[in-house]
Scaffold this motif. Structure first.
Motif, PDB file in Angstrom:
ATOM      1  N   LYS A 140       0.876  -1.050  -0.012  1.00  0.00           N
ATOM      2  CA  LYS A 140      -0.010  -0.127   0.094  1.00  0.00           C
ATOM      3  C   LYS A 140       0.653   1.158   0.593  1.00  0.00           C
ATOM      4  O   LYS A 140       0.698   2.566  -0.499  1.00  0.00           O
ATOM      5  CB  LYS A 140      -0.900  -0.425   1.388  1.00  0.00           C
TER       6      LYS A 140
ATOM      7  N   LYS B  64      -2.587   5.754   4.430  1.00  0.00           N
ATOM      8  CA  LYS B  64      -4.001   5.622   5.199  1.00  0.00           C
ATOM      9  C   LYS B  64      -4.425   7.357   4.785  1.00  0.00           C
ATOM     10  O   LYS B  64      -5.397   7.779   5.343  1.00  0.00           O
ATOM     11  CB  LYS B  64      -3.669   5.569   6.416  1.00  0.00           C
TER      12      LYS B  64
ATOM     13  N   THR C  33      -9.049   6.196   0.105  1.00  0.00           N
ATOM     14  CA  THR C  33      -9.858   6.064   0.147  1.00  0.00           C
ATOM     15  C   THR C  33     -10.959   3.833   0.937  1.00  0.00           C
ATOM     16  O   THR C  33      -9.849   3.134   1.145  1.00  0.00           O
ATOM     17  CB  THR C  33     -11.476   5.898  -0.634  1.00  0.00           C
ATOM     18  N   SER C  34     -11.748   4.028   2.234  1.00  0.00           N
ATOM     19  CA  SER C  34     -12.220   2.615   2.578  1.00  0.00           C
ATOM     20  C   SER C  34     -12.564   2.185   1.030  1.00  0.00           C
ATOM     21  O   SER C  34     -11.739   0.643   0.944  1.00  0.00           O
ATOM     22  CB  SER C  34     -13.246   3.108   3.280  1.00  0.00           C
ATOM     23  N   LYS C  35     -12.985   2.276   0.162  1.00  0.00           N
ATOM     24  CA  LYS C  35     -13.200   1.633  -1.143  1.00  0.00           C
ATOM     25  C   LYS C  35     -11.959   0.713  -1.268  1.00  0.00           C
ATOM     26  O   LYS C  35     -11.579  -0.723  -2.462  1.00  0.00           O
ATOM     27  CB  LYS C  35     -14.339   2.427  -2.142  1.00  0.00           C
ATOM     28  N   GLN C  36     -11.320   1.678  -2.362  1.00  0.00           N
ATOM     29  CA  GLN C  36     -10.017   1.006  -2.949  1.00  0.00           C
ATOM     30  C   GLN C  36      -8.803   0.212  -1.598  1.00  0.00           C
ATOM     31  O   GLN C  36      -8.696  -0.812  -2.117  1.00  0.00           O
ATOM     32  CB  GLN C  36      -8.983   2.528  -2.899  1.00  0.00           C
ATOM     33  N   ASN C  37      -9.022   0.882  -0.481  1.00  0.00           N
ATOM     34  CA  ASN C  37      -8.424  -0.457   1.125  1.00  0.00           C
ATOM     35  C   ASN C  37      -9.167  -1.302   0.667  1.00  0.00           C
ATOM     36  O   ASN C  37      -8.601  -2.777   0.668  1.00  0.00           O
ATOM     37  CB  ASN C  37      -9.072   0.014   2.137  1.00  0.00           C
ATOM     38  N   THR C  38     -10.597  -1.477   0.310  1.00  0.00           N
ATOM     39  CA  THR C  38     -11.197  -2.954   0.865  1.00  0.00           C
ATOM     40  C   THR C  38     -11.170  -3.874  -0.572  1.00  0.00           C
ATOM     41  O   THR C  38     -11.099  -4.562  -0.878  1.00  0.00           O
ATOM     42  CB  THR C  38     -12.742  -2.895   0.610  1.00  0.00           C
ATOM     43  N   ARG C  39     -11.122  -2.914  -1.609  1.00  0.00           N
ATOM     44  CA  ARG C  39     -10.041  -3.388  -3.408  1.00  0.00           C
ATOM     45  C   ARG C  39      -9.041  -3.985  -2.769  1.00  0.00           C
ATOM     46  O   ARG C  39      -8.652  -5.264  -3.385  1.00  0.00           O
ATOM     47  CB  ARG C  39     -10.346  -2.646  -4.069  1.00  0.00           C
TER      48      ARG C  39
ATOM     49  N   ASN D 107      -6.787  -4.704  -0.088  1.00  0.00           N
ATOM     50  CA  ASN D 107      -6.880  -5.878   0.489  1.00  0.00           C
ATOM     51  C   ASN D 107      -8.106  -7.413  -0.259  1.00  0.00           C
ATOM     52  O   ASN D 107      -7.141  -8.731  -0.036  1.00  0.00           O
ATOM     53  CB  ASN D 107      -7.631  -6.106   1.989  1.00  0.00           C
ATOM     54  N   ASP D 108      -8.504  -7.566  -1.235  1.00  0.00           N
ATOM     55  CA  ASP D 108      -9.513  -8.560  -1.666  1.00  0.00           C
ATOM     56  C   ASP D 108      -8.392  -9.699  -3.005  1.00  0.00           C
ATOM     57  O   ASP D 108      -8.550 -10.611  -3.078  1.00  0.00           O
ATOM     58  CB  ASP D 108     -10.732  -8.169  -2.280  1.00  0.00           C
TER      59      ASP D 108
ATOM     60  N   ASN E  60      -5.302 -11.086  -0.149  1.00  0.00           N
ATOM     61  CA  ASN E  60      -5.290 -12.362   0.054  1.00  0.00           C
ATOM     62  C   ASN E  60      -6.038 -12.749  -1.353  1.00  0.00           C
ATOM     63  O   ASN E  60      -5.155 -14.367  -0.713  1.00  0.00           O
ATOM     64  CB  ASN E  60      -7.194 -12.114   0.410  1.00  0.00           C
TER      65      ASN E  60
END
Length: 288
Positions: free
Chosen positions: A127, A259, A263-269, A271-272, A275
């Motif tokens: 990140k 951080k 954005t939280s959306k980018q962070n979720t994407r 992380n997906d 993983n």
């Protein structure tokens, strides 16, 4: 450095490279390079601590004497194998040669096969590496211009940025320990315990330094001292190649800067994808 080929992209082994620094010939030269057992190869994905490690290794080999790192630019002290000027520079490098590369393992695997070359692989949490790389694109006129961080992040996650996929790069070097004389260290480890890291690296390189020599290495490889040193902060590069009004090469050198940009959306994407890509990996990452 020539202004030439600023808009040229070279593709080699399905990976894009900037034509300003790379040619098909220079990439092939790297792939077939004749490594020596005394060589030290710093292998990194871009923006993951390359300049830092070049500085550390230069200082360790000089017993902490900063003269070299204050008078010779990092790209002449620890040149990139794959860049076009390397072939000429290689002739004058003294042993032990400090070499750098952003190439993935599979391109260099045949050349490194069976060699005792000491490889230092620096890995940074992706990140922070992505944010740093995005800001580098803003100032480096030889890299493509991404209009938004979101657009860049898409390319980073699908591996179509210059130098290829972060995931492939990290897994390639980390997955081939048995074939290499390799030392792994993370950017975060260097940041959190520079002194302890220096001891480990000097041990790997077989350099025995006195305590005061090691503390000189440490003093001259802090972020602050490098930021002020024109031999490593890239201010020697003319503005038409690197636009210094658009940012600093030595931007922050921190952990967790992502951080402020994700954005939280980018962070979720992110992380997906992470993983899935890293499901088999045993690497641990410090994120903040």
């Amino acid at each position: 450095m020539a202004m030439a080929r600023m808009d040229v992209t070279e593709t080699f082994h399905h990976i894009k490279f900037c034509g300003h620094l790379h040619t098909q010939e220079s990439l092939s030269f790297a792939q077939n390079f004749d490594f020596l057992g005394s060589d030290i190869l710093i292998a990194t994905y871009p923006k993951s601590g390359t300049t830092w490690m070049q500085q550390i290794v230069s200082l360790l080999l000089s017993n902490g004497n900063p003269q070299l790192v204050e008078t010779i630019p990092n790209w002449a002290r620890a040149p990139w194998l794959e860049q076009y000027y390397f072939k000429d520079l290689c002739r004058v490098l003294q042993s032990p040669r400090i070499l750098s590369t952003h190439l993935p393992y599979e391109i260099l695997a045949p050349a490194l096969q069976g060699s005792r070359t000491k490889v230092i692989n620096v890995i940074r949490n992706p990140k922070d590496a992505a944010v740093s790389y995005y800001f580098f694109h803003k100032m480096a006129n030889f890299l493509p211009d991404y209009s938004t961080f979101d657009e860049f992040l898409n390319s980073f996650l699908d591996g179509t940025v210059h130098y290829g996929s972060w995931f492939d790069h990290v897994k390639g070097w980390a997955g081939n320990a048995k074939n290499l004389n390799i030392f792994y260290i993370t950017y975060e480890e260097l940041f959190q315990d520079l002194g302890g890291s220096l001891e480990k690296i000097s041990h790997f390189l077989g350099c025995s330094l006195l305590p005061e020599e090691l503390s000189s290495v440490q003093r001259n490889s802090t972020f602050g001292s490098m930021k002020d040193n024109s031999m490593v902060n890239y201010t020697l590069i003319p503005n038409n190649i690197m636009d210094h009004s658009k940012g600093q090469f030595m931007r922050q050198g921190k952990i967790g800067d992502w951080k402020h940009h994700f954005t939280s959306k980018q962070n979720t994407r992110f992380n997906d994808v992470f993983n899935v890509e890293m499901s088999d990996s045993k690497l641990d990452f410090v994120w903040e």
